[in-house]
Design an enzyme around this catalytic site. Structure first.
Site, mmCIF file in Angstrom:
data_model
loop_
_atom_site.group_PDB
_atom_site.id
_atom_site.type_symbol
_atom_site.label_atom_id
_atom_site.label_comp_id
_atom_site.label_asym_id
_atom_site.label_seq_id
_atom_site.Cartn_x
_atom_site.Cartn_y
_atom_site.Cartn_z
ATOM 1 N N GLY A 104 -25.152 -28.826 1.931
ATOM 2 C CA GLY A 104 -25.057 -27.937 0.772
ATOM 3 C C GLY A 104 -25.420 -28.649 -0.518
ATOM 4 C CG ASP A 105 -23.491 -28.495 -3.568
ATOM 5 O OD1 ASP A 105 -23.553 -27.299 -3.869
ATOM 6 O OD2 ASP A 105 -22.429 -29.101 -3.365
ATOM 7 C CE LYS A 154 -27.950 -23.838 -0.481
ATOM 8 N NZ LYS A 154 -27.314 -25.142 -0.674
ATOM 9 C CE LYS A 190 -36.975 -27.262 -9.716
ATOM 10 N NZ LYS A 190 -37.428 -28.443 -10.393
ATOM 11 N N GLY A 241 -22.496 -22.319 -4.939
ATOM 12 C CA GLY A 241 -22.723 -22.522 -6.368
ATOM 13 C C GLY A 241 -24.157 -22.951 -6.521
ATOM 14 C CG HIS A 242 -26.977 -21.177 -4.892
ATOM 15 N ND1 HIS A 242 -27.491 -20.224 -4.054
ATOM 16 C CD2 HIS A 242 -26.228 -21.983 -4.103
ATOM 17 C CE1 HIS A 242 -27.066 -20.446 -2.826
ATOM 18 N NE2 HIS A 242 -26.298 -21.499 -2.833
ATOM 19 C CB THR A 249 -14.778 -23.435 -2.167
ATOM 20 O OG1 THR A 249 -14.824 -22.260 -1.364
ATOM 21 C CG2 THR A 249 -15.957 -24.331 -1.837
ATOM 22 C CD GLN A 267 -21.989 -21.623 2.050
ATOM 23 O OE1 GLN A 267 -22.433 -20.689 2.707
ATOM 24 N NE2 GLN A 267 -21.509 -21.441 0.843
ATOM 25 C CB THR A 284 -18.710 -22.913 5.425
ATOM 26 O OG1 THR A 284 -18.138 -21.779 4.787
ATOM 27 C CG2 THR A 284 -20.097 -22.573 5.964
ATOM 28 N N GLY A 291 -16.083 -28.502 -9.356
ATOM 29 C CA GLY A 291 -16.140 -29.653 -10.262
ATOM 30 C C GLY A 291 -15.808 -30.965 -9.571
ATOM 31 C CG LEU A 350 -31.533 -33.469 -7.277
ATOM 32 C CD1 LEU A 350 -31.099 -32.652 -6.095
ATOM 33 C CD2 LEU A 350 -30.332 -33.816 -8.144
ATOM 34 C CB SER A 408 -37.365 -30.674 -7.239
ATOM 35 O OG SER A 408 -36.712 -30.411 -8.444
#
Ligand code: GDP
Ligand code: IMO
Ligand code: MG
Length: 428
Positions: free
Chosen positions: A12-13, A16, A18, A40-41, A128, A223, A238, A301, A330, A412
């Site tokens: 996850g994270d 996606k 972007k 959280g996208h 979460t 996810q 999940t 967070g 990234l 990216s």
């Protein structure tokens, strides 16, 4: 047919949001098929940051239809808050459709998520706390309440009353928690029902017609593959199917309606929550990546655990998703590191294995086998073509491509839309 699935191929994270936002520019429809507001996208447009959770990341284009599919667990409170936030940011939220078959998250799901985590003690999953697991439990148990039930006052009140009584018993007797107020929940949810009614539709029909009409359809994964309930690092997963196949059930389309599968991966690895992580760098390197990549959860967070790129894991994710294109995210975060390491195999006892093991006991014992590569110092955040990237960055990407066995079509180099290198177009 013009259909593209975008899935996370790690934990996850991966970025996606972007990628979806980028591809949504040319999409007619964007569809979520599983998960809920545990996602959280993040999408960055100019200086504005949008944190999308339940609403598909196509929402920033006013003509794109955004579908919340039947496989999603729908939290009306979270949805309405998200609508308010987006409207406050000047985003039109008219083009949303919610499946009448999606299951609804209630306060008892969220409360039981917290109670179950507390009861797990040292073995907690690190959820979460959005009630995702408990809502899917009701769905599978066949006692869940769907959007179509919520739309019918008589059926809704009957079903939810029974359900609250049952849940209160479990809350009190098993967990020693406080009973929830039945009347308050019913009144609140009947108000929600009025507010969401205009969005509710049979989304399988909308989707089928769009595909048949040759519209461009983007399936938005949430996810990541390693969080899949069947194929992930169970039980630290999940409760749904974040892989490409999850869309056939979660959006209600046939598998032959999926053309391209984009696997989104970070140029390194992160994970939030508990569970084994073979390439984790719980040290200065991990700290550097966390700071450079701002690796703190969009939803909770929480600081994300960081480590080197795990080729064994991404190859596995690529296989179970049928990945046809990789999007490496990234890459800029690795700039400045002298040496980079890519995990090419796992050492388990005296054997080197190439397949991701099912047993967490085995996974916990796996030692990463690394290939060392030279880093680069040049700032890459302004690169707009693959050719402009430093030679060492290209070597790094090539190694990933070889190891995973899928072509890198996007790279990216920063959070903004403009910081995206497209090597090969995704929508043909
Ligand atoms: P998702 O859940 O897969 O959509 O990913 P998240 O949004 O939770 O996390 C990815 C984070 O990385 C977000 O803060 C993005 O704005 C950010 N991001 C995405 N691509 C890049 C990139 O290429 N470089 C940098 N520095 N940040 C990026
Ligand atoms: P996006 O879509 C990262 C993780 C949680 C926890 C486990 C179970 O932003 O990539 P849950 O609340 O789903 O029962 O938690 O799954 N998790 C995520 N980790 N990104 C996500 O979504 C996640 N959604 C759930 O941290 O370990
Ligand atoms: Mg996220």
């Amino acid at each position: 047919m013009a259909t593209v699935v975008v899935v996370g191929a790690q934990w996850g994270d991966e970025g996606k949001g972007k990628v979806i936002d980028y591809l949504a520019a040319e999409s007619d429809v964007v569809v979520r098929g599983q998960g809920g507001n545990n996602a959280g996208h993040t999408v960055v447009v100019g200086d504005t940051k949008y944190a999308l959770r339940l609403i598909p990341s196509g929402i920033l284009y006013k003509d794109t239809v955004n579908i919340i599919g039947n496989g999603v667990v729908f939290d009306p409170e979270g949805f309405l808050k998200e609508i308010d936030t987006l409207q406050g940011q000047g985003v039109s939220t008219d083009n949303i459709k919610i499946s009448d078959r999606a299951h609804v998250i209630f306060p008892y799901h969220k409360y039981m998520d917290v109670l179950a985590e507390t009861a797990r003690g040292g073995e907690m999953i690190g959820t979460t706390k959005n009630g995702i697991g408990p809502c899917y439990m009701d769905k599978v148990e066949r006692s869940g309440i769907r959007i179509c039930d919520l739309m019918d006052k008589e059926i809704f009140v009957e079903k939810v009353s029974k359900q609250i009584d049952r849940k209160n018993e479990i809350i009190e007797k098993i967990y020693g928690g406080e009973k929830l107020n039945k009347e308050e929940i019913i009144t609140t949810y009947l108000e929600y029902a009025q507010k969401i009614r205009k969005y509710v539709d049979d989304t399988t029909v909308v989707l089928y017609d769009a595909i048949k009409d040759g519209k461009k359809v983007l399936f938005e994964g949430a996810q990541g593959a390693l969080l899949d309930i069947d194929l992930g690092t169970y039980p630290y997963v999940t409760s749904s199917h974040p892989i490409s196949g999850g869309f056939t059930v979660g959006a209600g389309v046939g598998p032959n309606m999926i053309e391209e599968v984009v696997g989104v991966v970070k140029a390194y690895t992160t994970r939030v929550g508990k569970g084994p992580f073979v390439t984790e760098q719980d040290n200065e390197v991990g700290d550097k990546i966390r700071v450079a990549g701002n690796e703190f959860g969009t939803v909770t967070g929480r600081p994300r655990r960081c480590g080197w790129f795990d080729g064994v894991m991404v190859k596995y994710a690529s296989r179970i998703n049928g990945v046809t294109a990789l999007s490496i995210m990234l890459l800029d975060v690795l700039t400045g590191l002298d040496k980079l390491y890519i995990c090419t195999g796992y050492k388990l006892g005296d054997k080197i294995i190439q397949h991701f093991p099912a047993s967490l006991k085995d996974l916990g014992k796996c030692e990463p086998v690394y290939e060392e590569l030279d880093g680069w110092k040049e700032d890459i955040t302004e690169c707009t073509t693959y050719e402009e990237l430093p030679q060492n960055a290209k070597v790094y990407l090539q190694k990933i491509e070889e190891l995973v066995g899928a072509p890198i079509k996007m790279v990216s180099v920063g959070p903004k839309r403009s910081q995206t290198i497209v090597r090969e177009k995704i929508f043909k």
